[in-house]
Design an enzyme around this catalytic site. Structure first.
Site, short mmCIF file in Angstrom:
data_model
loop_
_atom_site.label_atom_id
_atom_site.label_comp_id
_atom_site.label_asym_id
_atom_site.label_seq_id
_atom_site.Cartn_x
_atom_site.Cartn_y
_atom_site.Cartn_z
N ASP A 45 -59.63 117.36 65.67
CA ASP A 45 -59.00 117.76 64.36
C ASP A 45 -60.01 118.43 63.54
OD1 ASP A 45 -55.75 117.47 63.43
OD2 ASP A 45 -57.30 118.03 61.81
N ASP A 71 -63.35 122.17 64.75
CA ASP A 71 -62.67 123.28 64.14
C ASP A 71 -62.39 124.07 65.38
OD1 ASP A 71 -61.71 125.74 63.19
OD2 ASP A 71 -63.25 125.90 61.43
N TYR A 164 -48.72 135.16 61.59
CA TYR A 164 -48.66 134.07 62.52
C TYR A 164 -47.64 134.35 63.76
CZ TYR A 164 -46.15 129.26 63.78
OH TYR A 164 -45.86 128.37 64.12
N1 NAD Z 1 -43.74 122.32 62.36
C1 NAD Z 1 -42.87 123.44 62.85
O1 NAD Z 1 -41.79 123.63 62.17
C2 NAD Z 1 -43.54 124.22 63.68
C3 NAD Z 1 -42.76 125.35 64.44
C4 NAD Z 1 -43.08 125.95 65.51
C5 NAD Z 1 -44.52 125.84 65.85
N2 NAD Z 1 -45.38 124.92 65.13
C6 NAD Z 1 -46.91 124.82 65.68
O2 NAD Z 1 -47.12 123.41 66.01
C7 NAD Z 1 -48.21 123.23 65.82
C8 NAD Z 1 -48.46 121.97 64.79
O3 NAD Z 1 -47.92 122.22 63.74
P1 NAD Z 1 -47.49 121.12 62.57
O4 NAD Z 1 -46.19 121.46 61.79
O5 NAD Z 1 -47.69 119.59 63.22
O6 NAD Z 1 -48.78 121.39 61.44
P2 NAD Z 1 -49.57 120.26 60.51
O7 NAD Z 1 -50.02 121.47 59.40
O8 NAD Z 1 -48.67 119.30 60.01
O9 NAD Z 1 -50.64 119.75 61.49
C9 NAD Z 1 -51.68 120.66 61.99
C10 NAD Z 1 -52.83 119.78 62.29
O10 NAD Z 1 -53.84 120.76 63.03
C11 NAD Z 1 -54.98 120.57 62.21
N3 NAD Z 1 -55.59 121.91 62.00
C12 NAD Z 1 -55.51 123.12 61.29
N4 NAD Z 1 -56.67 123.86 61.30
C13 NAD Z 1 -57.44 123.51 62.62
C14 NAD Z 1 -58.65 123.66 62.91
N5 NAD Z 1 -59.03 125.31 62.60
N6 NAD Z 1 -59.26 123.13 63.86
C15 NAD Z 1 -58.43 121.86 64.23
N7 NAD Z 1 -57.62 121.30 63.81
C16 NAD Z 1 -56.74 122.07 62.72
C17 NAD Z 1 -55.00 120.06 60.74
O11 NAD Z 1 -55.64 119.43 60.10
C18 NAD Z 1 -53.53 118.95 61.14
O12 NAD Z 1 -53.95 117.94 61.50
C19 NAD Z 1 -48.93 124.46 65.34
O13 NAD Z 1 -49.53 125.28 66.10
C20 NAD Z 1 -47.84 125.06 64.71
O14 NAD Z 1 -47.72 126.68 64.54
C21 NAD Z 1 -44.83 124.02 64.13
#
Ligand code: NAD
Length: 262
Positions: A45, A71, A164
């Site tokens: 992360d 990253d 996105y």
């Molecule tokens: N939550 C939703 O409703 C939802 C819906 C569809 C898809 N998604 C997808 O699920 C995945 C996770 O989403 P989430 O809601 O848990 O997000 P979140 O923001 O709660 O968690 C994302 C995590 O990714 C890490 N992160 C961000 N940029 C990064 C980078 N450049 N390198 C490494 N780590 C990085 C952040 O520090 C965080 O720990 C994403 O790909 C998102 O697009 C989420």
């Protein structure tokens, strides 16, 4: 093909897994299920301290979980992430490309840098991690790659997410072609497309004042009348990471409480 007894179907003992963005939200829930199933998990992360905290919380259950600051938009970090998993656990059997960002902005206000950043974190990262992990998997006889896309890989959910949606359509296209290329090497490549899941990232989303941008608007359209929980994605990822899905590749499983039905 050997018939695997039910108790062993979800057993990941001896497998090593990388979960990008595993410090919180969906990635943390996936890390939890994979570790519970016996995998050794590397949480990768950009938020190093949060990743360490998450790893320690899972280690408290007696599971083998390590953290690495990475990253995913940087090639050197992604390469180091894969190498560190190999050096720490002796292999790379499972790769979960989960890290992603979704900063809402109408197209008129979106800068080229913002567009490029979303593509780099959400899409280019999947290519780079697949490139390096698949080479390890080939030398180990196979593996599983699971990409977290979104229902936005199929249809828009909210106004203000054009970058996105482009990035997630890209990951879905990449998933299918990677599955085609890697199947002869026993590497299965699939995707999970979540709908609205309650995570810190979604809680922090600020509506930008346009119509159809708020989470409330989106939630009102979900047939199950609730947001999903991160573990509801974690369970489906475990299915794809296990022998339960032995004849599946190039597939995308939608987990959205019925949102795409309407
Ligand atoms: N939550 C939703 O409703 C939802 C819906 C569809 C898809 N998604 C997808 O699920 C995945 C996770 O989403 P989430 O809601 O848990 O997000 P979140 O923001 O709660 O968690 C994302 C995590 O990714 C890490 N992160 C961000 N940029 C990064 C980078 N450049 N390198 C490494 N780590 C990085 C952040 O520090 C965080 O720990 C994403 O790909 C998102 O697009 C989420």
């Amino acid at each position: 093909m050997k018939r695997i007894p039910l108790q062993q179907l979800l057993d990941l003992t001896g497998k090593a897994a990388i979960v990008t963005g595993g410090a919180r939200g969906i990635g943390l829930a996936i890390s939890h299920r994979l570790a519970e199933a016996g995998a050794h998990v590397m949480i990768a992360d950009i938020d190093g301290p949060e990743a360490q905290k998450a790893a320690q919380a899972l280690q408290a259950n007696g599971w083998t979980v390590e953290a690495i600051t990475c990253d995913v938009s940087q090639e050197s970090d992604v390469k180091r992430m894969v190498q560190t998993c190999q050096e720490t656990f002796g292999s790379v059997s499972i790769l979960i490309n989960n890290a992603g960002i979704f900063p809402p902005a109408p197209i008129a206000d979106m800068t080229v840098d913002e567009f490029d950043k979303v593509m780099a974190v959400n899409t280019r990262s999947v290519f780079m991690a697949t490139k390096y992990a698949a080479e390890m998997m080939k030398s180990e006889g196979g593996g599983k790659i699971i990409n977290i896309t979104s229902i936005d890989a199929l249809r828009p959910s909210l106004v203000g997410l054009a970058h996105y949606d482009a990035s997630k359509h890209g990951v879905w296209g990449f998933t299918k072609n990677a599955a085609l290329e890697l199947a002869p090497h026993n590497i299965w490549v699939n995707a999970v497309a979540p709908g609205g899941i309650q995570t810190p990232g979604v809680e922090a989303m600020q509506p930008d004042g346009q119509p159809n941008t708020s989470i409330e608007t989106f939630m009102a359209r979900i047939p199950m009348h609730r947001m999903g929980e991160p573990d509801e994605i974690g369970k489906v990822v475990l299915f794809l990471a296990s022998d339960m899905s032995s004849y599946m590749t190039g597939e995308q499983i939608v987990v959205d409480g019925g949102a795409l039905l309407i």
